[in-house]
Design a protein around this motif. Sequence first.
Motif, PDB file in Angstrom:
ATOM      1  N   SER A 137       1.457 -53.466  37.966  1.00 46.11           N
ATOM      2  CA  SER A 137       1.402 -54.186  36.684  1.00 46.11           C
ATOM      3  C   SER A 137       0.397 -53.550  35.740  1.00 46.11           C
ATOM      4  O   SER A 137       0.678 -53.371  34.550  1.00 46.11           O
ATOM      5  CB  SER A 137       1.019 -55.658  36.904  1.00 46.11           C
ATOM      6  N   GLU A 138      -0.773 -53.217  36.250  1.00 47.49           N
ATOM      7  CA  GLU A 138      -1.807 -52.610  35.411  1.00 47.49           C
ATOM      8  C   GLU A 138      -1.389 -51.232  34.919  1.00 47.49           C
ATOM      9  O   GLU A 138      -1.613 -50.887  33.758  1.00 47.49           O
ATOM     10  CB  GLU A 138      -3.135 -52.535  36.168  1.00 47.49           C
ATOM     11  N   LEU A 139      -0.785 -50.439  35.798  1.00 42.24           N
ATOM     12  CA  LEU A 139      -0.328 -49.110  35.382  1.00 42.24           C
ATOM     13  C   LEU A 139       0.685 -49.216  34.256  1.00 42.24           C
ATOM     14  O   LEU A 139       0.616 -48.485  33.265  1.00 42.24           O
ATOM     15  CB  LEU A 139       0.266 -48.342  36.569  1.00 42.24           C
ATOM     16  N   LYS A 140       1.641 -50.121  34.396  1.00 45.53           N
ATOM     17  CA  LYS A 140       2.661 -50.310  33.359  1.00 45.53           C
ATOM     18  C   LYS A 140       2.034 -50.805  32.064  1.00 45.53           C
ATOM     19  O   LYS A 140       2.354 -50.323  30.971  1.00 45.53           O
ATOM     20  CB  LYS A 140       3.736 -51.308  33.823  1.00 45.53           C
ATOM     21  N   ALA A 141       1.121 -51.786  32.173  1.00 44.87           N
ATOM     22  CA  ALA A 141       0.479 -52.346  30.988  1.00 44.87           C
ATOM     23  C   ALA A 141      -0.311 -51.284  30.228  1.00 44.87           C
ATOM     24  O   ALA A 141      -0.422 -51.346  28.997  1.00 44.87           O
ATOM     25  CB  ALA A 141      -0.442 -53.500  31.383  1.00 44.87           C
ATOM     26  N   GLU A 142      -0.842 -50.291  30.932  1.00 46.53           N
ATOM     27  CA  GLU A 142      -1.611 -49.224  30.306  1.00 46.53           C
ATOM     28  C   GLU A 142      -0.720 -48.068  29.855  1.00 46.53           C
ATOM     29  O   GLU A 142      -1.223 -47.048  29.386  1.00 46.53           O
ATOM     30  CB  GLU A 142      -2.693 -48.733  31.261  1.00 46.53           C
ATOM     31  N   GLY A 143       0.592 -48.214  30.030  1.00 48.09           N
ATOM     32  CA  GLY A 143       1.525 -47.218  29.512  1.00 48.09           C
ATOM     33  C   GLY A 143       1.813 -46.032  30.412  1.00 48.09           C
ATOM     34  O   GLY A 143       2.379 -45.037  29.964  1.00 48.09           O
ATOM     35  N   HIS A 144       1.439 -46.118  31.678  1.00 52.14           N
ATOM     36  CA  HIS A 144       1.709 -45.030  32.611  1.00 52.14           C
ATOM     37  C   HIS A 144       3.147 -45.107  33.120  1.00 52.14           C
ATOM     38  O   HIS A 144       3.726 -46.188  33.213  1.00 52.14           O
ATOM     39  CB  HIS A 144       0.764 -45.098  33.813  1.00 52.14           C
ATOM     40  N   LYS A 170       2.892 -30.867  35.937  1.00 54.30           N
ATOM     41  CA  LYS A 170       2.196 -31.054  37.216  1.00 54.30           C
ATOM     42  C   LYS A 170       0.793 -31.618  37.042  1.00 54.30           C
ATOM     43  O   LYS A 170       0.356 -32.454  37.816  1.00 54.30           O
ATOM     44  CB  LYS A 170       2.116 -29.737  37.983  1.00 54.30           C
ATOM     45  N   ASN A 171       0.068 -31.144  36.016  1.00 51.86           N
ATOM     46  CA  ASN A 171      -1.314 -31.587  35.849  1.00 51.86           C
ATOM     47  C   ASN A 171      -1.430 -33.008  35.299  1.00 51.86           C
ATOM     48  O   ASN A 171      -2.537 -33.523  35.158  1.00 51.86           O
ATOM     49  CB  ASN A 171      -2.098 -30.598  34.984  1.00 51.86           C
ATOM     50  N   ASP A 172      -0.310 -33.645  35.014  1.00 50.50           N
ATOM     51  CA  ASP A 172      -0.300 -35.034  34.552  1.00 50.50           C
ATOM     52  C   ASP A 172       0.205 -36.002  35.619  1.00 50.50           C
ATOM     53  O   ASP A 172       0.564 -37.139  35.315  1.00 50.50           O
ATOM     54  CB  ASP A 172       0.576 -35.173  33.299  1.00 50.50           C
ATOM     55  N   ILE A 173       0.247 -35.549  36.873  1.00 56.72           N
ATOM     56  CA  ILE A 173       0.800 -36.353  37.969  1.00 56.72           C
ATOM     57  C   ILE A 173      -0.239 -36.531  39.062  1.00 56.72           C
ATOM     58  O   ILE A 173      -0.991 -35.612  39.375  1.00 56.72           O
ATOM     59  CB  ILE A 173       2.043 -35.663  38.581  1.00 56.72           C
ATOM     60  N   VAL A 174      -0.241 -37.715  39.649  1.00 54.72           N
ATOM     61  CA  VAL A 174      -0.991 -37.957  40.881  1.00 54.72           C
ATOM     62  C   VAL A 174      -0.034 -38.624  41.866  1.00 54.72           C
ATOM     63  O   VAL A 174       0.776 -39.470  41.488  1.00 54.72           O
ATOM     64  CB  VAL A 174      -2.278 -38.787  40.660  1.00 54.72           C
ATOM     65  N   PHE A 175      -0.135 -38.215  43.126  1.00 51.51           N
ATOM     66  CA  PHE A 175       0.783 -38.664  44.188  1.00 51.51           C
ATOM     67  C   PHE A 175      -0.007 -39.326  45.301  1.00 51.51           C
ATOM     68  O   PHE A 175      -1.048 -38.830  45.719  1.00 51.51           O
ATOM     69  CB  PHE A 175       1.536 -37.439  44.711  1.00 51.51           C
ATOM     70  N   PHE A 176       0.521 -40.441  45.813  1.00 50.91           N
ATOM     71  CA  PHE A 176      -0.101 -41.199  46.895  1.00 50.91           C
ATOM     72  C   PHE A 176       0.870 -41.301  48.066  1.00 50.91           C
ATOM     73  O   PHE A 176       2.006 -41.747  47.888  1.00 50.91           O
ATOM     74  CB  PHE A 176      -0.460 -42.610  46.417  1.00 50.91           C
ATOM     75  N   ASP A 177       0.417 -40.897  49.264  1.00 57.56           N
ATOM     76  CA  ASP A 177       1.278 -40.911  50.455  1.00 57.56           C
ATOM     77  C   ASP A 177       0.416 -41.076  51.694  1.00 57.56           C
ATOM     78  O   ASP A 177      -0.727 -40.623  51.725  1.00 57.56           O
ATOM     79  CB  ASP A 177       2.069 -39.603  50.536  1.00 57.56           C
ATOM     80  N   MET A 212      -4.008 -39.522  34.008  1.00 58.25           N
ATOM     81  CA  MET A 212      -2.697 -39.155  34.509  1.00 58.25           C
ATOM     82  C   MET A 212      -1.615 -39.936  33.754  1.00 58.25           C
ATOM     83  O   MET A 212      -1.794 -41.094  33.436  1.00 58.25           O
ATOM     84  CB  MET A 212      -2.595 -39.455  35.999  1.00 58.25           C
ATOM     85  N   LYS A 213      -0.531 -39.281  33.511  1.00 57.40           N
ATOM     86  CA  LYS A 213       0.593 -39.941  32.853  1.00 57.40           C
ATOM     87  C   LYS A 213       1.544 -40.566  33.868  1.00 57.40           C
ATOM     88  O   LYS A 213       2.165 -41.578  33.600  1.00 57.40           O
ATOM     89  CB  LYS A 213       1.377 -38.939  32.011  1.00 57.40           C
ATOM     90  N   LEU A 214       1.682 -39.906  35.037  1.00 53.64           N
ATOM     91  CA  LEU A 214       2.661 -40.337  36.030  1.00 53.64           C
ATOM     92  C   LEU A 214       1.992 -40.550  37.385  1.00 53.64           C
ATOM     93  O   LEU A 214       1.301 -39.668  37.892  1.00 53.64           O
ATOM     94  CB  LEU A 214       3.760 -39.272  36.169  1.00 53.64           C
ATOM     95  N   PHE A 215       2.215 -41.720  37.932  1.00 50.35           N
ATOM     96  CA  PHE A 215       1.740 -42.069  39.264  1.00 50.35           C
ATOM     97  C   PHE A 215       2.959 -42.139  40.176  1.00 50.35           C
ATOM     98  O   PHE A 215       3.903 -42.886  39.886  1.00 50.35           O
ATOM     99  CB  PHE A 215       1.018 -43.422  39.238  1.00 50.35           C
ATOM    100  N   VAL A 216       2.949 -41.368  41.262  1.00 46.28           N
ATOM    101  CA  VAL A 216       4.076 -41.319  42.191  1.00 46.28           C
ATOM    102  C   VAL A 216       3.618 -41.860  43.539  1.00 46.28           C
ATOM    103  O   VAL A 216       2.562 -41.474  44.048  1.00 46.28           O
ATOM    104  CB  VAL A 216       4.603 -39.876  42.359  1.00 46.28           C
ATOM    105  N   PHE A 217       4.434 -42.739  44.103  1.00 46.88           N
ATOM    106  CA  PHE A 217       4.084 -43.389  45.360  1.00 46.88           C
ATOM    107  C   PHE A 217       5.174 -43.207  46.408  1.00 46.88           C
ATOM    108  O   PHE A 217       6.368 -43.295  46.104  1.00 46.88           O
ATOM    109  CB  PHE A 217       3.882 -44.896  45.149  1.00 46.88           C
TER     110      PHE A 217
END
Length: 165
Positions: free
Chosen positions: A53-60, A112-119, A1-6
Amino acid sequence: MKLFVFDLDFTIWNAGGTWCDSTHPPFAWKEGKLKDQENRWIYLYPEVKEILSELKAEGHMIAIASRTNAPTIAKQLLHMFEIDHFFDAREIYPGSKLTHFDRIMKELKVAKNDIVFFDDEYRNVEDIRSIGIESVLVTNGLTKDLVKPYLTRTIARDLPQSEAC
């Protein structure tokens, strides 16, 4: 995934057993704990800073989609927890998560296929799934175990077919 949404409340933090718009600022650090004026303890879930921190470090890219009625309070908490700098997009206002996602996708130019959402709210998860975005229900705060499958998926998807497992 490229984008993580929280989402924020009950996903990134616990605002003393309620939503941040039910807290009573100003907030203050007391004995290492962030408290509101009713002495309600507001805290990040234990693995959140490490995950971000890990997500940012991995370029997400990372975004927030929060339906709070108190955007100013949410933004203040992001700043007080020193995590506001992790987010590439912030949609923090009352209304539909569908509107949040429409704006996030346009701003960050992500499919859309590059996004994952957490809620933590099932209705939000279902709304976002209905438009074809991978969505994860968070039951006890964000954890590395919830995020990890989506990191692995990114690596496998990006490998040439001969190297993917």
